[in-house]
Scaffold this motif. Sequence first.
Motif, mmCIF file in Angstrom:
data_model
loop_
_atom_site.group_PDB
_atom_site.id
_atom_site.type_symbol
_atom_site.label_atom_id
_atom_site.label_comp_id
_atom_site.label_asym_id
_atom_site.label_seq_id
_atom_site.Cartn_x
_atom_site.Cartn_y
_atom_site.Cartn_z
ATOM 1 N N LEU A 95 37.933 28.755 19.425
ATOM 2 C CA LEU A 95 38.390 28.577 18.313
ATOM 3 C C LEU A 95 39.278 27.360 17.696
ATOM 4 C CD1 LEU A 95 40.617 30.547 16.372
ATOM 5 C CD2 LEU A 95 42.267 30.307 18.166
ATOM 6 N N GLY A 96 38.974 27.017 18.057
ATOM 7 C CA GLY A 96 39.165 25.242 17.944
ATOM 8 C C GLY A 96 38.122 24.521 17.327
ATOM 9 N N PHE A 97 37.418 24.808 17.617
ATOM 10 C CA PHE A 97 36.249 24.786 16.756
ATOM 11 C C PHE A 97 35.895 25.098 15.396
ATOM 12 C CE2 PHE A 97 31.828 25.874 15.009
ATOM 13 C CZ PHE A 97 31.253 24.613 15.240
ATOM 14 N N PHE A 98 36.024 26.077 15.481
ATOM 15 C CA PHE A 98 36.259 26.537 13.995
ATOM 16 C C PHE A 98 37.256 26.003 12.974
ATOM 17 C CE2 PHE A 98 33.873 30.096 16.675
ATOM 18 C CZ PHE A 98 32.777 30.048 15.633
ATOM 19 N N VAL A 99 38.745 26.216 13.868
ATOM 20 C CA VAL A 99 39.859 25.449 12.842
ATOM 21 C C VAL A 99 38.993 24.195 12.509
ATOM 22 C CG1 VAL A 99 42.142 25.239 13.326
ATOM 23 C CG2 VAL A 99 41.347 27.081 14.256
ATOM 24 N N GLY A 100 38.785 22.976 13.463
ATOM 25 C CA GLY A 100 37.938 21.722 13.211
ATOM 26 C C GLY A 100 37.418 22.421 12.166
ATOM 27 N N GLN A 101 36.242 23.430 12.370
ATOM 28 C CA GLN A 101 35.823 22.786 10.954
ATOM 29 C C GLN A 101 35.938 23.043 9.275
ATOM 30 O OE1 GLN A 101 32.166 22.475 11.369
ATOM 31 N NE2 GLN A 101 32.285 21.548 12.832
ATOM 32 N N VAL A 102 37.410 23.981 9.478
ATOM 33 C CA VAL A 102 37.758 24.519 9.163
ATOM 34 C C VAL A 102 38.718 23.612 7.616
ATOM 35 C CG1 VAL A 102 39.333 25.410 7.477
ATOM 36 C CG2 VAL A 102 38.057 26.795 9.062
ATOM 37 N N MET A 103 38.840 22.306 8.835
ATOM 38 C CA MET A 103 40.044 21.297 8.268
ATOM 39 C C MET A 103 39.195 20.648 7.340
ATOM 40 S SD MET A 103 43.060 22.290 8.739
ATOM 41 C CE MET A 103 43.895 21.378 8.453
ATOM 42 N N ALA A 111 37.397 32.670 1.374
ATOM 43 C CA ALA A 111 36.137 32.356 1.510
ATOM 44 C C ALA A 111 35.244 31.457 2.623
ATOM 45 C CB ALA A 111 35.813 31.589 0.217
ATOM 46 N N ILE A 112 36.229 30.050 2.216
ATOM 47 C CA ILE A 112 35.842 28.499 3.035
ATOM 48 C C ILE A 112 35.562 29.110 4.634
ATOM 49 C CG2 ILE A 112 36.867 26.406 4.363
ATOM 50 C CD1 ILE A 112 38.375 26.460 1.631
ATOM 51 N N VAL A 113 36.219 30.375 5.039
ATOM 52 C CA VAL A 113 36.637 30.703 6.881
ATOM 53 C C VAL A 113 34.820 31.487 6.632
ATOM 54 C CG1 VAL A 113 37.659 32.152 8.488
ATOM 55 C CG2 VAL A 113 39.412 30.512 7.380
ATOM 56 N N ALA A 114 34.823 32.298 6.179
ATOM 57 C CA ALA A 114 33.801 33.195 5.719
ATOM 58 C C ALA A 114 32.686 32.382 6.487
ATOM 59 C CB ALA A 114 34.459 34.307 4.908
ATOM 60 N N ALA A 115 32.894 31.022 5.335
ATOM 61 C CA ALA A 115 31.169 30.425 4.818
ATOM 62 C C ALA A 115 31.399 29.895 7.051
ATOM 63 C CB ALA A 115 31.453 29.686 3.778
ATOM 64 N N ILE A 116 31.716 29.527 6.952
ATOM 65 C CA ILE A 116 31.693 28.858 8.130
ATOM 66 C C ILE A 116 31.365 30.076 9.403
ATOM 67 C CG2 ILE A 116 33.088 27.680 10.482
ATOM 68 C CD1 ILE A 116 33.688 25.921 7.696
ATOM 69 N N ILE A 117 31.948 30.781 9.324
ATOM 70 C CA ILE A 117 31.591 31.338 10.601
ATOM 71 C C ILE A 117 29.841 31.814 9.852
ATOM 72 C CG2 ILE A 117 31.522 34.061 11.062
ATOM 73 C CD1 ILE A 117 34.382 33.354 10.688
ATOM 74 N N ASP A 118 29.979 32.452 8.668
ATOM 75 C CA ASP A 118 28.280 32.630 8.826
ATOM 76 C C ASP A 118 27.038 30.771 9.013
ATOM 77 O OD1 ASP A 118 28.500 34.836 7.549
ATOM 78 O OD2 ASP A 118 28.874 34.210 6.157
ATOM 79 N N ALA A 119 27.530 30.080 9.116
ATOM 80 C CA ALA A 119 27.132 28.816 9.460
ATOM 81 C C ALA A 119 26.779 28.799 10.370
ATOM 82 C CB ALA A 119 27.449 27.248 8.863
ATOM 83 N N ASN A 120 27.739 29.179 11.463
ATOM 84 C CA ASN A 120 27.542 28.765 13.230
ATOM 85 C C ASN A 120 27.416 29.900 14.168
ATOM 86 O OD1 ASN A 120 28.546 26.019 13.330
ATOM 87 N ND2 ASN A 120 29.681 27.003 11.597
ATOM 88 N N PRO A 121 25.994 31.007 13.927
ATOM 89 C CA PRO A 121 26.359 32.217 14.282
ATOM 90 C C PRO A 121 26.331 32.530 15.862
ATOM 91 C CG PRO A 121 24.308 31.636 13.549
ATOM 92 C CD PRO A 121 24.448 30.562 13.012
ATOM 93 N N ALA A 122 25.624 31.105 16.651
ATOM 94 C CA ALA A 122 25.755 30.737 18.314
ATOM 95 C C ALA A 122 27.404 30.741 18.847
ATOM 96 C CB ALA A 122 25.131 29.614 17.921
#
Length: 478
Positions: free
Chosen positions: A449-457, A425-436
């Motif tokens: 990829l590092g950016f997304f991992v960082g956001q989740v962490m 759920a958290i991953v999905a939310a982060i992906i939704d929030a960062n379309p660009a």
Amino acid sequence: MSRWEVVIGLEIHTQLATNSKIFSGSSTAYGAEPNAQASLVDLGYPGVLPVLNVEVVRMAAMFGLAVNATVAKRSIFARKNYFYPDLPKGYQISQYELPIVVGGELFIRDDAGDEKRIRITRAHLEEDAGKSVHDEFEGSTGVDLNRAGTPLLEIVSEPDLRSAKEAVAYMRKIHSIVRYLEISDGNMQEGSFRCDANVSVRQVGQVELGTRAEVKNLNSFRFVEKAINFEIARQIDVIEDGGVVVQETRLYDSDKDETRSMRSKEEANDYRYFPDPDLLPVEIEDSFVEEVRRSLPELPHVKCARFIAEYALKEADAEILTVSRALADFYEEVAKTTAGDSRIAANWIIGDLSALLNRDNIDIQDSPITPIALAGLLDRITDDTISGKIAKEVFDGMSTGEGSADEIIAAKGLQQITDVSALDAIVAAIIDANPAQVADYRAGKEKLLGFFVGQVMKETGGKANPGQVNQLIKQKLS
Ligand code: ADP
Ligand code: MG
């Protein structure tokens, strides 16, 4: 490349950790009231007789065996005559022609990082002098004879050292050995371990040694390095300016970071050594040497090799961990207790724990985190309860007495989120929030990829399992 080659030989004075002095029954404990620990023998009264403390013979023999030297079957105490207020007898009892330890060797790393053999000339027993106290009495000097008669082992190297760094490496090795053997506390602030550095320079290719200066009484590794480097530069300057280096004794002034002449060869004492008629030759039986050999502990280089073999450590790490017995014991207890990787245990001790101990100036024996407690923390990393990053937070808590790793993890709710649906759920939310970023990633910018991992962490307060997060994001973005 410099056309100068540096040549250094060290004379290291190690106070031996006996309870009583070398020739009297007075205590050797440091820090007593001045002259409270000076008997008639130490005061040099006429008619008194020195009696050799057998413990110093045993300690010297231990050192000799530890550096592959010969323990002499027969050695002689001699009188070294000179006048000084802190030497009431007018002579120091030392060994001259026949020292108790002859030859020997040890191995250091040279400046290129290669192993290098340094030869030891000899090690002899002698008594320490008293101390002149210059700063306590206006216009006069006090004399404290508590140190007079404290046993010393003077360890003399061949002129095999080629830089200040090598000299320090050699001195550290000797320091490590005497402490492993527990024949000296090696306390440099208290003067239990100090050295005279003999320094000369010669042109590369020249065979004869250059004229040396001897820098006296260096009582820290840093001062040894600085004093030698000053001396090298000074001597090269003298010669390049057309002068000659004179043989002399110099003193290092740590405030000004320079050496200054104390006395030249012409002013040098003629010590008129002769065998001390009050002391018998020291005769050592083979059986005594064998008994001492059996009592030797595992030495630093042997322990180091064993750590590499047994715990799969890198050589550099094994060397650091075997510098002192206490540190090696600490490591070994952690490595034996933890279910995790012994190399990770080494990283934690060399990294975080050492930094903590250095910062607060604490000895490893007094570490606020015990080996068992540290192993407990490492086990939670190994079983994926926490990430290495969260472990640092837990470690900080342990260092300030918040409890064991398990207690801190429970109290602060630090266990990793392993529940896939929650992470999902958290991953999905982060992906939704960062379309660009999603578009860029899909267009080939995989670094994101590092950016997304960082956001989740960030979102999870570091409590997600980084491996799992990586996988989830890749899945969702592909
Ligand atoms: P002394 O007893 O007069 O101090 P030694 O000959 O016993 O002199 O040497 C003492 C120390 O000086 C030893 O460690 C030796 O290796 C070192 N040494 C001797 N000659 C030189 C030199 N030319 N340059 C550097 N070190 C030297
Ligand atoms: Mg000397």
